[in-house]
Design an enzyme around this catalytic site. Structure first.
Site, PDB file in Angstrom:
ATOM      1  N   CYS A   1      -4.027  12.782  12.811  1.00 18.57           N
ATOM      2  CA  CYS A   1      -4.862  11.591  12.823  1.00 18.57           C
ATOM      3  C   CYS A   1      -4.643  10.877  14.139  1.00 18.57           C
ATOM      4  CB  CYS A   1      -4.558  10.700  11.634  1.00 18.57           C
ATOM      5  SG  CYS A   1      -2.921  10.001  11.714  1.00 18.57           S
TER       6      CYS A   1
ATOM      7  N   ASP B   1       4.947   0.753  11.968  1.00 21.53           N
ATOM      8  CA  ASP B   1       3.711   0.152  11.449  1.00 21.53           C
ATOM      9  C   ASP B   1       3.522  -1.301  11.896  1.00 21.53           C
ATOM     10  OD1 ASP B   1       3.166   2.544  10.234  1.00 21.53           O
ATOM     11  OD2 ASP B   1       3.812   1.919   8.237  1.00 21.53           O
TER      12      ASP B   1
ATOM     13  N   ARG C   1      -8.419  -0.047   5.092  1.00 22.63           N
ATOM     14  CA  ARG C   1      -7.533   0.909   4.411  1.00 22.63           C
ATOM     15  C   ARG C   1      -6.211   0.245   4.031  1.00 22.63           C
ATOM     16  NH1 ARG C   1      -5.845   4.966   8.056  1.00 22.63           N
ATOM     17  NH2 ARG C   1      -4.488   5.357   6.300  1.00 22.63           N
TER      18      ARG C   1
ATOM     19  N   LYS D   1       0.843  -1.211   0.000  1.00 20.22           N
ATOM     20  CA  LYS D   1       0.000   0.000   0.000  1.00 20.22           C
ATOM     21  C   LYS D   1       0.876   1.258   0.000  1.00 20.22           C
ATOM     22  CE  LYS D   1      -1.658   1.670   4.066  1.00 20.22           C
ATOM     23  NZ  LYS D   1      -1.365   3.070   4.362  1.00 20.22           N
ATOM     24  N   ASN D   2       1.824   1.293   0.939  1.00 18.83           N
ATOM     25  CA  ASN D   2       2.588   2.531   1.109  1.00 18.83           C
ATOM     26  C   ASN D   2       3.577   2.774  -0.030  1.00 18.83           C
ATOM     27  OD1 ASN D   2       1.166   3.088   3.362  1.00 18.83           O
ATOM     28  ND2 ASN D   2       2.777   2.564   4.822  1.00 18.83           N
TER      29      ASN D   2
HETATM   30  N1  EPU Z   1       7.438  14.565  10.367  1.00 22.66           N
HETATM   31  C1  EPU Z   1       7.742  15.867  10.625  1.00 22.66           C
HETATM   32  N2  EPU Z   1       7.568  16.790   9.609  1.00 22.66           N
HETATM   33  C2  EPU Z   1       7.145  16.418   8.376  1.00 22.66           C
HETATM   34  C3  EPU Z   1       6.840  15.064   8.123  1.00 22.66           C
HETATM   35  C4  EPU Z   1       7.010  14.165   9.149  1.00 22.66           C
HETATM   36  O1  EPU Z   1       8.161  16.237  11.737  1.00 22.66           O
HETATM   37  O2  EPU Z   1       7.038  17.281   7.497  1.00 22.66           O
HETATM   38  C5  EPU Z   1       7.622  13.569  11.440  1.00 22.66           C
HETATM   39  C6  EPU Z   1       6.334  12.813  11.765  1.00 22.66           C
HETATM   40  O3  EPU Z   1       5.545  13.501  12.694  1.00 22.66           O
HETATM   41  C7  EPU Z   1       6.885  11.512  12.314  1.00 22.66           C
HETATM   42  C8  EPU Z   1       8.141  11.287  11.479  1.00 22.66           C
HETATM   43  O4  EPU Z   1       8.487  12.568  10.953  1.00 22.66           O
HETATM   44  O5  EPU Z   1       7.268  11.669  13.645  1.00 22.66           O
HETATM   45  C9  EPU Z   1       7.976  10.303  10.345  1.00 22.66           C
HETATM   46  O6  EPU Z   1       6.823  10.641   9.561  1.00 22.66           O
HETATM   47  P1  EPU Z   1       6.769  10.378   8.001  1.00 22.66           P
HETATM   48  O7  EPU Z   1       6.656  11.670   7.281  1.00 22.66           O
HETATM   49  O8  EPU Z   1       7.910   9.496   7.609  1.00 22.66           O
HETATM   50  O9  EPU Z   1       5.407   9.617   7.842  1.00 22.66           O
HETATM   51  P2  EPU Z   1       4.553   9.595   6.514  1.00 22.66           P
HETATM   52  O10 EPU Z   1       5.461   9.662   5.360  1.00 22.66           O
HETATM   53  O11 EPU Z   1       3.456  10.562   6.612  1.00 22.66           O
HETATM   54  C10 EPU Z   1       4.606   7.013   6.103  1.00 22.66           C
HETATM   55  C11 EPU Z   1       3.606   5.892   6.071  1.00 22.66           C
HETATM   56  C12 EPU Z   1       3.114   5.595   7.482  1.00 22.66           C
HETATM   57  C13 EPU Z   1       4.329   5.221   8.339  1.00 22.66           C
HETATM   58  C14 EPU Z   1       5.354   6.358   8.307  1.00 22.66           C
HETATM   59  C15 EPU Z   1       6.625   6.048   9.069  1.00 22.66           C
HETATM   60  C16 EPU Z   1       2.548   6.105   3.927  1.00 22.66           C
HETATM   61  C17 EPU Z   1       1.331   6.379   3.157  1.00 22.66           C
HETATM   62  N3  EPU Z   1       2.478   6.253   5.232  1.00 22.66           N
HETATM   63  O12 EPU Z   1       3.902   8.145   6.613  1.00 22.66           O
HETATM   64  O13 EPU Z   1       2.260   4.460   7.372  1.00 22.66           O
HETATM   65  O14 EPU Z   1       3.916   4.979   9.658  1.00 22.66           O
HETATM   66  O15 EPU Z   1       5.704   6.660   6.937  1.00 22.66           O
HETATM   67  O16 EPU Z   1       7.229   4.923   8.556  1.00 22.66           O
HETATM   68  O17 EPU Z   1       3.558   5.724   3.369  1.00 22.66           O
HETATM   69  C18 EPU Z   1       0.466   3.075   7.930  1.00 22.66           C
HETATM   70  O18 EPU Z   1       0.655   2.472   6.869  1.00 22.66           O
HETATM   71  O19 EPU Z   1      -0.296   2.644   8.835  1.00 22.66           O
HETATM   72  C19 EPU Z   1       1.162   4.331   8.162  1.00 22.66           C
HETATM   73  C20 EPU Z   1       0.766   5.222   9.068  1.00 22.66           C
END
Ligand code: EPU
Length: 499
Positions: free
Chosen positions: A119, A383, A475, A22-23
């Protein structure tokens, strides 16, 4: 609203094929906005988030449809480069909608994308995405809940190949934040930089396999990206990208969830399309717990394990439980893993872990406790934290779980307590004291992975567990109840009005 009713206590047995990730699929789909040619993606899972992304892309002039002749293939075609608005109504249902920002900006010169908002697992800011795009020369402002980004002199809707339009420009970009890098932020900046003028270097890039998969697809579209999967990614901008045909990597989180399903029920499950190399830290922790895991070569079908793990029936827990993280997974001797070199006498040959292996999980003994810290890849994935916690509620002793990516991602704890688990939370850390049995209870799913943890607990519990609000689960897991039923679980989906 749908709920699952599970009669626990049945060992799972059989074979499961891991779906496409998915991701990985979500940013790959968004990357189809970078070209006006057709893109084909294979093994995209059939999930609510994917349907939402298809809807979002549709609203952005990109047609997404299943291939009539090949059910494995999804065709995407960004035929209309006019629209650049990712509306709140769609993005609020799926945070990953933010990954259209980079592709839209690079290809169309402008983007107006709803701020995704927080979220159940935390605040989820997007400051690093914005910082990265600004470094590439974009003008970005926040207005009315939207991120409005423009390339100076851009936004003519003619595509980056057009001589008249502005282009982003290559830059040195640092994407480190308080909790490490950002996966979707790296995807956004990397995608945008493919069409920028000059060279971009992303420092502190996310190393997750999904970023690597995106780089592989972009390269197959004519991009010039090196270093993806490491903290430094270099992107040499090109004038245009073309169509491609790409197969999505297997879903490491779905794979890990089914490994725990086998372990928590004392079952024996074979997993096909298993991404061993993407689960090193996870498999290391499970090995310490006493979960036996063997990997065999997917292509040849020949068994070459045991790849991880290593305890047998009757073994006792040892002080391994205090260690944590990927460093522990490193082999003691490089000759144990280097293809072509002889193993040390008396030790089994350990093959190089692959991404499409066949793996066997077996569990026939009590579990040992472990110490786990979630970390960016290649550390233990956040995750899989809720699912591992479900398993550790049944270990022989005290486990410690510390969440370093989303420090509030613990909504499952209160629900596990309802099932008889013994967990104490202090800030980002939970002490899990193993109990002899979990007992079925009505529980509430709060987010995708917490729901998966509750399903796993329900599979092991005595009696009936009702998991309400399983739309969270839909999801990220394709027909989970069908898969589990196929392995012998007693699980039903029912419509429970108003819960
Ligand atoms: N963060 C910041 N600033 C930003 C972006 C992120 O401080 O601009 C922080 C977040 O708050 C968090 C950390 O950086 O503490 C990592 O967040 P990240 O941006 O890597 O998360 P994401 O890219 O939004 C993806 C996955 C998540 C998974 C995370 C971490 C997708 C669609 N989502 O989210 O997946 O937990 O990386 O590996 O790829 C799930 O599948 O259940 C899920 C939540």
């Amino acid at each position: 609203m749908d709920a699952f009713i599970i009669q626990g206590g049945r060992p799972l047995r059989g074979t499961v094929r891991v779906h496409g990730s998915k991701n990985a699929s979500l940013p790959l789909m968004a990357a189809a906005l970078l070209t006006q040619e057709a893109v084909t993606l294979r093994d995209v899972p059939d999930l609510a988030d994917i349907r939402n992304m298809s809807k979002l892309l549709g609203s952005l002039g990109c047609k997404v449809e299943k291939d009539a002749a090949d059910s494995d293939a999804t065709n995407l075609h960004a035929h209309d480069w006019g629209p650049s608005l990712a509306h709140y109504d769609i993005v609020r249902t799926m945070r990953a909608g933010v990954c259209v920002l980079g592709p839209l900006l690079a290809a169309r010169g402008q983007a107006k994308v709803s701020m995704p908002g927080g979220c159940a697992i935390g605040d989820r800011p997007v400051d690093l995405h914005i910082r990265g795009l600004k470094a590439l020369g974009a003008r970005v402002r926040l207005e009315g809940g939207y991120i409005i980004a423009e390339v100076p002199d851009g936004g003519t809707g003619g595509g980056a190949a057009s001589k008249e339009r502005g282009r982003l420009r290559g830059a040195h970009v640092f994407l480190g934040g308080p909790n490490g890098s950002t996966v979707l932020g790296t995807a956004n900046v990397m995608s945008a930089a493919t069409l920028a003028e000059g060279v971009t270097v992303i420092e502190c890039a996310a190393c997750e396999p999904e970023v690597e998969d995106l780089a592989d697809m972009l390269n197959s579209m004519g991009a010039k990206i090196t270093g993806a999967g490491t903290p430094r990614v270099t992107i040499e901008g090109v004038d245009r990208l073309h169509g491609t045909d790409h197969t999505v990597i297997p879903d490491r989180i779905e794979a890990g969830t089914y490994v725990i399903a086998a372990a928590i029920t004392n079952g024996a499950v074979t997993l096909e399309n298993f991404p061993t190399r993407d689960l090193t830290a996870f498999l290391d922790r499970l090995a310490v717990c006493g979960v036996t895991m063997e990997a065999a070569d997917y292509a040849k079908g020949d068994a070459v394990g045991p790849a991880f793990a290593t305890r047998g029936r009757g073994d006792t827990c040892d002080d391994d439980s205090a260690s944590s993280g990927p460093a522990d997974a490193a082999p003691a001797d490089p000759r144990d893993t280097t293809p072509g070199l002889e193993p040390r006498p008396g030790r089994p040959a350990v093959r190089h872990p692959g991404r499409r292996d066949t793996a066997r999980v077996a569990m026939q003994r009590r579990l040992c406790p472990v110490h786990v810290v979630t970390q960016p890849h290649p550390g233990f994935p956040t995750d899989l934290q809720a699912q591992l916690m479900a398993l550790l509620t049944l270990a022989d002793g005290n486990s410690i779980i510390t969440e370093k990516i989303f420090p509030d991602r613990f909504l499952h704890v209160a629900e596990l307590l309802r099932m008889g688990a013994d967990c104490i939370r202090s800030g980002p850390t939970v002490l899990v004291s193993g109990v002899r049995d979990l007992v079925g209870a009505p529980v509430m799913a709060s987010d995708l992975r917490a729901s998966a943890g509750l399903v796993l607990a329900g599979l092991a519990a005595r009696g009936t567990t009702t998991i309400n609000r399983v739309y969270h689960l839909d999801r990220g897991y394709e027909r989970m109840e069908t898969t589990l039923r196929g392995l012998g679980a007693q699980i039903e989906r029912v419509d429970v009005a108003g819960v």
